[in-house]
Write a protein that holds these residues in place. Structure first.
Motif, PDB file in Angstrom:
ATOM      1  N   VAL A   6      22.188  17.254 -33.011  1.00 21.63           N
ATOM      2  CA  VAL A   6      22.802  15.974 -32.673  1.00 21.63           C
ATOM      3  C   VAL A   6      22.071  14.840 -33.388  1.00 21.63           C
ATOM      4  N   PRO A   7      22.762  14.049 -34.224  1.00 23.31           N
ATOM      5  CA  PRO A   7      22.129  12.909 -34.886  1.00 23.31           C
ATOM      6  C   PRO A   7      21.557  11.919 -33.877  1.00 23.31           C
ATOM      7  N   ALA A   8      20.510  11.200 -34.274  1.00 23.57           N
ATOM      8  CA  ALA A   8      19.749  10.362 -33.346  1.00 23.57           C
ATOM      9  C   ALA A   8      20.601   9.301 -32.659  1.00 23.57           C
ATOM     10  N   CYS A  41      27.231   2.943 -35.439  1.00 26.17           N
ATOM     11  CA  CYS A  41      26.528   3.932 -36.247  1.00 26.17           C
ATOM     12  C   CYS A  41      27.376   5.181 -36.405  1.00 26.17           C
ATOM     13  N   PRO A  42      27.473   5.736 -37.604  1.00 23.89           N
ATOM     14  CA  PRO A  42      28.186   6.989 -37.765  1.00 23.89           C
ATOM     15  C   PRO A  42      27.362   8.123 -37.182  1.00 23.89           C
ATOM     16  N   ALA A  43      28.048   9.246 -36.896  1.00 24.53           N
ATOM     17  CA  ALA A  43      27.342  10.385 -36.323  1.00 24.53           C
ATOM     18  C   ALA A  43      26.756  11.258 -37.413  1.00 24.53           C
ATOM     19  N   GLY A  44      26.111  10.661 -38.402  1.00 22.26           N
ATOM     20  CA  GLY A  44      25.442  11.406 -39.449  1.00 22.26           C
ATOM     21  C   GLY A  44      23.972  11.497 -39.143  1.00 22.26           C
ATOM     22  N   ALA A  45      23.254  12.406 -39.790  1.00 22.71           N
ATOM     23  CA  ALA A  45      21.835  12.580 -39.518  1.00 22.71           C
ATOM     24  C   ALA A  45      21.071  11.332 -39.941  1.00 22.71           C
ATOM     25  N   VAL A  46      20.088  10.945 -39.122  1.00 24.60           N
ATOM     26  CA  VAL A  46      19.276   9.779 -39.406  1.00 24.60           C
ATOM     27  C   VAL A  46      17.829  10.235 -39.518  1.00 24.60           C
ATOM     28  N   SER A  47      17.143   9.816 -40.584  1.00 30.06           N
ATOM     29  CA  SER A  47      15.746  10.207 -40.751  1.00 30.06           C
ATOM     30  C   SER A  47      14.878   9.462 -39.748  1.00 30.06           C
ATOM     31  N   GLN A  48      13.787  10.097 -39.360  1.00 25.19           N
ATOM     32  CA  GLN A  48      12.844   9.502 -38.417  1.00 25.19           C
ATOM     33  C   GLN A  48      11.559   9.135 -39.150  1.00 25.19           C
ATOM     34  N   ASP A  99      18.619  12.844 -26.007  1.00 28.20           N
ATOM     35  CA  ASP A  99      18.539  11.404 -25.767  1.00 28.20           C
ATOM     36  C   ASP A  99      19.109  10.595 -26.922  1.00 28.20           C
ATOM     37  N   PHE A 100      19.873   9.549 -26.570  1.00 26.76           N
ATOM     38  CA  PHE A 100      20.345   8.596 -27.568  1.00 26.76           C
ATOM     39  C   PHE A 100      19.126   7.934 -28.225  1.00 26.76           C
ATOM     40  N   GLY A 101      19.178   7.797 -29.535  1.00 23.05           N
ATOM     41  CA  GLY A 101      18.066   7.199 -30.265  1.00 23.05           C
ATOM     42  C   GLY A 101      17.072   8.214 -30.774  1.00 23.05           C
ATOM     43  N   LYS A 102      17.055   9.402 -30.151  1.00 16.55           N
ATOM     44  CA  LYS A 102      16.150  10.464 -30.590  1.00 16.55           C
ATOM     45  C   LYS A 102      16.925  11.618 -31.231  1.00 16.55           C
ATOM     46  N   GLY A 103      18.036  11.997 -30.586  1.00 17.68           N
ATOM     47  CA  GLY A 103      18.805  13.111 -31.119  1.00 17.68           C
ATOM     48  C   GLY A 103      18.020  14.402 -31.038  1.00 17.68           C
ATOM     49  N   GLY A 104      18.351  15.332 -31.900  1.00 18.65           N
ATOM     50  CA  GLY A 104      17.671  16.622 -31.926  1.00 18.65           C
ATOM     51  C   GLY A 104      18.617  17.739 -31.552  1.00 18.65           C
ATOM     52  N   PHE A 105      18.050  18.889 -31.198  1.00 19.20           N
ATOM     53  CA  PHE A 105      18.850  20.075 -30.954  1.00 19.20           C
ATOM     54  C   PHE A 105      19.237  20.197 -29.479  1.00 19.20           C
ATOM     55  N   SER A 106      20.540  20.278 -29.239  1.00 19.06           N
ATOM     56  CA  SER A 106      21.085  20.550 -27.916  1.00 19.06           C
ATOM     57  C   SER A 106      21.322  22.057 -27.855  1.00 19.06           C
ATOM     58  N   ARG A 107      20.579  22.743 -26.988  1.00 19.86           N
ATOM     59  CA  ARG A 107      20.543  24.207 -27.049  1.00 19.86           C
ATOM     60  C   ARG A 107      21.208  24.855 -25.840  1.00 19.86           C
ATOM     61  N   GLY A 108      21.614  26.104 -26.020  1.00 13.79           N
ATOM     62  CA  GLY A 108      22.211  26.894 -24.951  1.00 13.79           C
ATOM     63  C   GLY A 108      22.461  28.303 -25.447  1.00 13.79           C
ATOM     64  N   SER A 109      23.199  29.086 -24.653  1.00 14.42           N
ATOM     65  CA  SER A 109      23.468  30.483 -24.994  1.00 14.42           C
ATOM     66  C   SER A 109      24.959  30.779 -24.908  1.00 14.42           C
ATOM     67  N   LEU A 110      25.428  31.578 -25.828  1.00 17.90           N
ATOM     68  CA  LEU A 110      26.812  32.029 -25.835  1.00 17.90           C
ATOM     69  C   LEU A 110      27.092  32.860 -24.580  1.00 17.90           C
ATOM     70  N   GLN A 111      28.277  32.717 -24.013  1.00 20.69           N
ATOM     71  CA  GLN A 111      28.689  33.634 -22.953  1.00 20.69           C
ATOM     72  C   GLN A 111      28.798  35.042 -23.554  1.00 20.69           C
TER      73      GLN A 111
END
Length: 440
Positions: free
Chosen positions: A422-424, A29-36, A320-332
């Motif tokens: 992150v794509p699903a 699978c390519p790392a492109g966005a996948v619709s749910q 999670d693989f298969g779900k994807g979504g936003f991986s969040r954090g804060s800038l130093q």
């Protein structure tokens, strides 16, 4: 003008345990966005002629787009597919093929809000009496007006039938908005201005010349060098031509005693998008002292424009693989100190590389978004402004800035909330990208 560059490296751990579930096989699978595909409660009203009450059921639907990483100003085509309609043929009469025309709305959220009108062709398979309506798709377009993550969720839809009578079966989302089916990340098309100048000396007497060198101008462009008295341009000007690398070098004779800085710009007049500076410059008053008087001098030494950061690594939350979504954090946290004096403001920009992972997999740089924050230390002459929320990308975006002014300077604290979309079905593993921050 001082310039500083720093780098941040991130590690986004994307569901490493999911790799075992893949049986060690390669993921194509390519790392492109996948619709749910999403389910949502729907209230449908059959035509009055059917003589039956409203239907409360569940619609299964998904949203697809033709461009998951558009730029501001781009047109995105949206396809709303109702996989399983909540309504069915309300009559005992079988409906022939190609008599259904669907219409609907797609709800936008996040960086851009509103609704997209979508329509489908007059095309369907035959529907038996009291049988379920078949799946159908509707398309529409919208123009991207804001950078950042834009969510798309299925909205209300209507099934129009043209057979013997013209009938409508409208279906509305019971608890709007419906779940998000697709997310796209729009990049800001505002170009980042990296032009910069430095002066051969910080002061001189009226009539002295100052050497001006600059970088990142348009190759071959005519560049005007000019004095500044506060925010106003003086009559002291000269022109130079940028070489093939965008560098300039020339001399400017400064006569105006009110001069506080020097600027350089392309075009017929100063602009923030094609100019650099002002770099601080002081004209030393050489007016003779009247008889019986004493002239008392002192000097305030100009400092530099600098930045420091609390660290050089950011760990974003796992998805999670298969779900994807936003991986969040804060800038130093970044601290900017402007001790130059004069009238020059500053700009802190950033750009990021693609996030690379196992086996050559990657997540596009445009998927990283930020929401900047900038605080000004009390007593600072300048007031900083946070950049706009949106995609960072490889082209870059502004994190924070302070404007030019009659008097500038101070200390500033810059932060940002980060989110990597992150794509699903991105292959499981650790991904890293490098964010480069540049202060000018």
């Amino acid at each position: 003008m001082a310039s500083r560059t720093r780098r941040h490296r991130w590690a986004a751990v994307l569901g490493a345990t999911a790799l075992a579930l893949a049986g060690g096989g390669a993921l194509a699978c390519p790392a492109g966005a996948v619709s749910q595909q999403v389910d949502f409660a729907t209230h449908c009203i059959p035509p009055a002629i059917a003589g039956i009450p409203p239907i409360d059921g569940t619609t299964a639907a998904k949203i697809d787009v033709d461009n998951t990483a558009p730029k501001v100003g781009d047109t995105v085509t949206v396809t709303y597919t109702v996989v399983t309609p909540a309504a069915s043929n309300p009559t005992d009469l079988a409906l022939p093929a190609d008599i259904m025309t669907p219409t609907g709305k797609v709800t936008l959220g996040g960086a851009q809000t509103g609704a997209v009108t979508v329509t489908g062709p007059k095309k369907n398979d035959p529907v038996p009496g009291k049988g379920a309506f078949p799946s159908f798709s509707m398309t529409g377009t919208f123009t991207v007006t804001s950078p950042g993550a834009i969510t798309l969720a299925p909205g209300d839809y209507n099934i129009h039938t043209s057979y013997i009578l013209e009938l409508d079966t409208p279906c509305t989302v019971i608890n709007p908005p419906a779940p998000v089916s697709q997310t796209i990340t729009a990049a800001d098309t505002t170009p980042v201005n990296n032009r910069a100048i430095t002066l051969g000396s910080a002061s001189g007497k009226p009539g002295d010349s100052v050497t001006v060198t600059g970088s990142n101008f348009t190759a071959g462009a005519t560049v005007t060098l000019a004095g500044r008295a506060g925010t106003a341009q003086t009559a002291d000007t000269a022109t130079v031509t940028a070489n093939a690398q965008g560098a300039v070098s020339g001399s400017l004779v400064v006569n105006d005693k009110a001069t506080t800085g020097v600027v350089a710009y392309e075009g017929s007049a100063w602009s923030d998008t094609k100019g650099a500076g002002p770099a601080a410059y002081v004209v030393i008053d050489d007016t003779p002292v009247p008889a019986g008087s004493q002239k008392i001098n002192t000097t305030v030494t100009a400092g530099t424009l600098s930045m420091s950061q609390a660290g050089d690594t950011v760990d974003l939350a796992a998805v999670d693989f298969g779900k994807g979504g936003f991986s969040r954090g804060s800038l130093q946290t970044v601290t900017v100190k402007d001790f130059r004096g004069g009238a020059a403001g500053w700009s802190l920009t950033g750009k990021v590389t693609d996030f690379t992972g196992p086996g050559g997999a990657k997540i596009d740089a445009a998927k990283l978004g930020w929401t900047p924050v900038c605080l000004t230390k009390a007593g600072s002459p300048s007031t900083c402004a946070a950049g706009s929320p949106g995609s960072v990308g490889s082209a870059g975006a502004t994190l924070a800035s302070a404007p030019n002014g009659t008097v500038t300077g101070g200390e500033f604290t810059v932060d940002a909330r980060l989110s990597l979309n992150v794509p699903a079905f991105t292959p499981a593993g650790s991904y890293s990208g490098v964010l480069t921050l540049t202060l000018t």
